[in-house]
Write a protein that holds these residues in place. Sequence first.
Motif, mmCIF file in Angstrom:
data_model
loop_
_atom_site.group_PDB
_atom_site.id
_atom_site.type_symbol
_atom_site.label_atom_id
_atom_site.label_comp_id
_atom_site.label_asym_id
_atom_site.label_seq_id
_atom_site.Cartn_x
_atom_site.Cartn_y
_atom_site.Cartn_z
ATOM 1 N N ALA A 110 0.851 -1.201 0.000
ATOM 2 C CA ALA A 110 0.000 0.000 0.000
ATOM 3 C C ALA A 110 0.881 1.242 0.000
ATOM 4 C CB ALA A 110 -0.913 -0.001 1.228
ATOM 5 N N VAL A 111 0.601 2.149 -0.933
ATOM 6 C CA VAL A 111 1.378 3.396 -1.026
ATOM 7 C C VAL A 111 0.416 4.577 -1.153
ATOM 8 C CG1 VAL A 111 3.341 2.220 -2.109
ATOM 9 C CG2 VAL A 111 1.627 3.318 -3.560
ATOM 10 N N ARG A 112 0.880 5.728 -0.696
ATOM 11 C CA ARG A 112 0.056 6.938 -0.828
ATOM 12 C C ARG A 112 0.196 7.539 -2.216
ATOM 13 N NH1 ARG A 112 -1.807 7.894 4.194
ATOM 14 N NH2 ARG A 112 -0.473 7.233 5.906
ATOM 15 N N ASP A 113 1.396 7.413 -2.791
ATOM 16 C CA ASP A 113 1.641 8.020 -4.101
ATOM 17 C C ASP A 113 2.360 7.024 -5.004
ATOM 18 O OD1 ASP A 113 1.761 10.643 -5.775
ATOM 19 O OD2 ASP A 113 3.790 9.805 -5.849
ATOM 20 N N LEU A 114 1.638 6.553 -6.016
ATOM 21 C CA LEU A 114 2.169 5.498 -6.882
ATOM 22 C C LEU A 114 3.442 5.947 -7.601
ATOM 23 C CD1 LEU A 114 1.563 2.623 -7.864
ATOM 24 C CD2 LEU A 114 0.252 3.625 -9.732
ATOM 25 N N GLU A 115 3.465 7.174 -8.091
ATOM 26 C CA GLU A 115 4.613 7.605 -8.898
ATOM 27 C C GLU A 115 5.892 7.673 -8.065
ATOM 28 O OE1 GLU A 115 4.386 7.463 -12.079
ATOM 29 O OE2 GLU A 115 2.233 7.132 -11.889
ATOM 30 N N ASP A 130 -6.259 0.657 -13.335
ATOM 31 C CA ASP A 130 -7.157 1.164 -12.309
ATOM 32 C C ASP A 130 -8.226 0.109 -12.083
ATOM 33 O OD1 ASP A 130 -5.697 3.460 -12.277
ATOM 34 O OD2 ASP A 130 -7.204 4.703 -13.270
ATOM 35 N N VAL A 131 -8.280 -0.434 -10.871
ATOM 36 C CA VAL A 131 -9.283 -1.451 -10.544
ATOM 37 C C VAL A 131 -10.432 -0.733 -9.839
ATOM 38 C CG1 VAL A 131 -9.708 -3.646 -9.368
ATOM 39 C CG2 VAL A 131 -7.453 -3.181 -10.351
ATOM 40 N N ALA A 132 -11.454 -0.390 -10.622
ATOM 41 C CA ALA A 132 -12.528 0.483 -10.128
ATOM 42 C C ALA A 132 -13.255 -0.153 -8.954
ATOM 43 C CB ALA A 132 -13.505 0.786 -11.265
ATOM 44 N N ARG A 133 -13.473 -1.456 -9.012
ATOM 45 C CA ARG A 133 -14.250 -2.111 -7.967
ATOM 46 C C ARG A 133 -13.625 -1.933 -6.581
ATOM 47 N NH1 ARG A 133 -17.001 -7.999 -7.559
ATOM 48 N NH2 ARG A 133 -17.060 -8.054 -5.305
ATOM 49 N N ASP A 134 -12.287 -1.943 -6.529
ATOM 50 C CA ASP A 134 -11.600 -1.775 -5.252
ATOM 51 C C ASP A 134 -11.089 -0.354 -5.065
ATOM 52 O OD1 ASP A 134 -11.990 -4.462 -4.604
ATOM 53 O OD2 ASP A 134 -10.205 -5.055 -5.717
ATOM 54 N N ALA A 135 -11.350 0.516 -6.048
ATOM 55 C CA ALA A 135 -10.896 1.911 -5.994
ATOM 56 C C ALA A 135 -9.396 2.009 -5.740
ATOM 57 C CB ALA A 135 -11.690 2.707 -4.963
ATOM 58 N N VAL A 136 -8.640 1.205 -6.484
ATOM 59 C CA VAL A 136 -7.181 1.265 -6.378
ATOM 60 C C VAL A 136 -6.544 1.361 -7.755
ATOM 61 C CG1 VAL A 136 -6.794 0.089 -4.174
ATOM 62 C CG2 VAL A 136 -7.017 -1.269 -6.261
ATOM 63 N N ARG A 137 -5.461 2.119 -7.794
ATOM 64 C CA ARG A 137 -4.603 2.188 -8.968
ATOM 65 C C ARG A 137 -3.422 1.268 -8.667
ATOM 66 N NH1 ARG A 137 -4.197 7.939 -11.066
ATOM 67 N NH2 ARG A 137 -6.105 7.116 -11.993
ATOM 68 N N LEU A 165 -0.197 -0.492 -4.631
ATOM 69 C CA LEU A 165 -1.621 -0.148 -4.561
ATOM 70 C C LEU A 165 -1.777 1.267 -4.030
ATOM 71 C CD1 LEU A 165 -2.006 -3.312 -2.511
ATOM 72 C CD2 LEU A 165 -3.462 -3.118 -4.509
ATOM 73 N N GLN A 166 -2.313 2.143 -4.863
ATOM 74 C CA GLN A 166 -2.618 3.500 -4.407
ATOM 75 C C GLN A 166 -4.129 3.685 -4.427
ATOM 76 O OE1 GLN A 166 -0.982 7.078 -6.609
ATOM 77 N NE2 GLN A 166 -3.139 7.619 -6.512
ATOM 78 N N PRO A 167 -4.709 4.114 -3.304
ATOM 79 C CA PRO A 167 -6.166 4.300 -3.293
ATOM 80 C C PRO A 167 -6.598 5.405 -4.258
ATOM 81 C CG PRO A 167 -5.198 5.123 -1.246
ATOM 82 C CD PRO A 167 -4.101 4.447 -2.011
ATOM 83 N N MET A 168 -7.750 5.214 -4.900
ATOM 84 C CA MET A 168 -8.283 6.221 -5.815
ATOM 85 C C MET A 168 -9.258 7.157 -5.112
ATOM 86 S SD MET A 168 -8.745 3.659 -9.072
ATOM 87 C CE MET A 168 -9.671 4.781 -10.107
ATOM 88 N N VAL A 199 -7.912 0.291 0.677
ATOM 89 C CA VAL A 199 -6.485 0.603 0.829
ATOM 90 C C VAL A 199 -6.301 1.963 1.516
ATOM 91 C CG1 VAL A 199 -4.316 1.017 -0.406
ATOM 92 C CG2 VAL A 199 -5.792 -0.875 -1.087
ATOM 93 N N ALA A 200 -7.215 2.902 1.290
ATOM 94 C CA ALA A 200 -7.149 4.193 1.993
ATOM 95 C C ALA A 200 -7.347 3.975 3.495
ATOM 96 C CB ALA A 200 -8.202 5.149 1.443
ATOM 97 N N ARG A 201 -8.286 3.101 3.823
ATOM 98 C CA ARG A 201 -8.527 2.816 5.252
ATOM 99 C C ARG A 201 -7.310 2.133 5.871
ATOM 100 N NH1 ARG A 201 -13.670 1.116 3.266
ATOM 101 N NH2 ARG A 201 -13.245 -1.036 3.841
#
Length: 139
Positions: free
Chosen positions: A15-20, A38-45, A59-62, A68-70
């Motif tokens: 889990a990362v805050r910033d993918l780049e 971008d996996v929309a169902r899990d809201a992750v890039r 995994l960066q939360p969208m 992943v944000a939680r």
Amino acid sequence: MAESTELALHHIGVAVRDLESALAAWRALGLEPSHREDVARDAVRVAFLPFSGGRIELLQPMDAASPVARFLDKRGEGIHHVAFRVTDLGARLNHLKALGYRLIDETPRPGAAGSLVAFLHPSAMGGVLVELVQPGEGT
Ligand code: ZN
């Protein structure tokens, strides 16, 4: 039921805050992304970085509601899950369910790159979030 020797490491989810900026660090180590999605169902890039014997999945939360944000809010950046490749995902889930283990996904669902995936509940696996991946055709 398949033998456990058929399990192979598929990837380690991070889990990362910033993918780049995360990609820059893993690139410096020598890994290059082979797939981004971008996996929309899990809201992750996600970005997959293959290495000999497995992959890192960044995994960066969208959005803030992403699981992943939680995770990031609660535990910060770091290893989020460990994923094993299987060839018989539905049968394995039924087997674990029959033994009384808690599953997050009781049936296979679509994951990245045309795969089918399911997560086991960390409470069933000593605190480790385990993902099972049945790769799609040609992956
Ligand atoms: Zn994963």
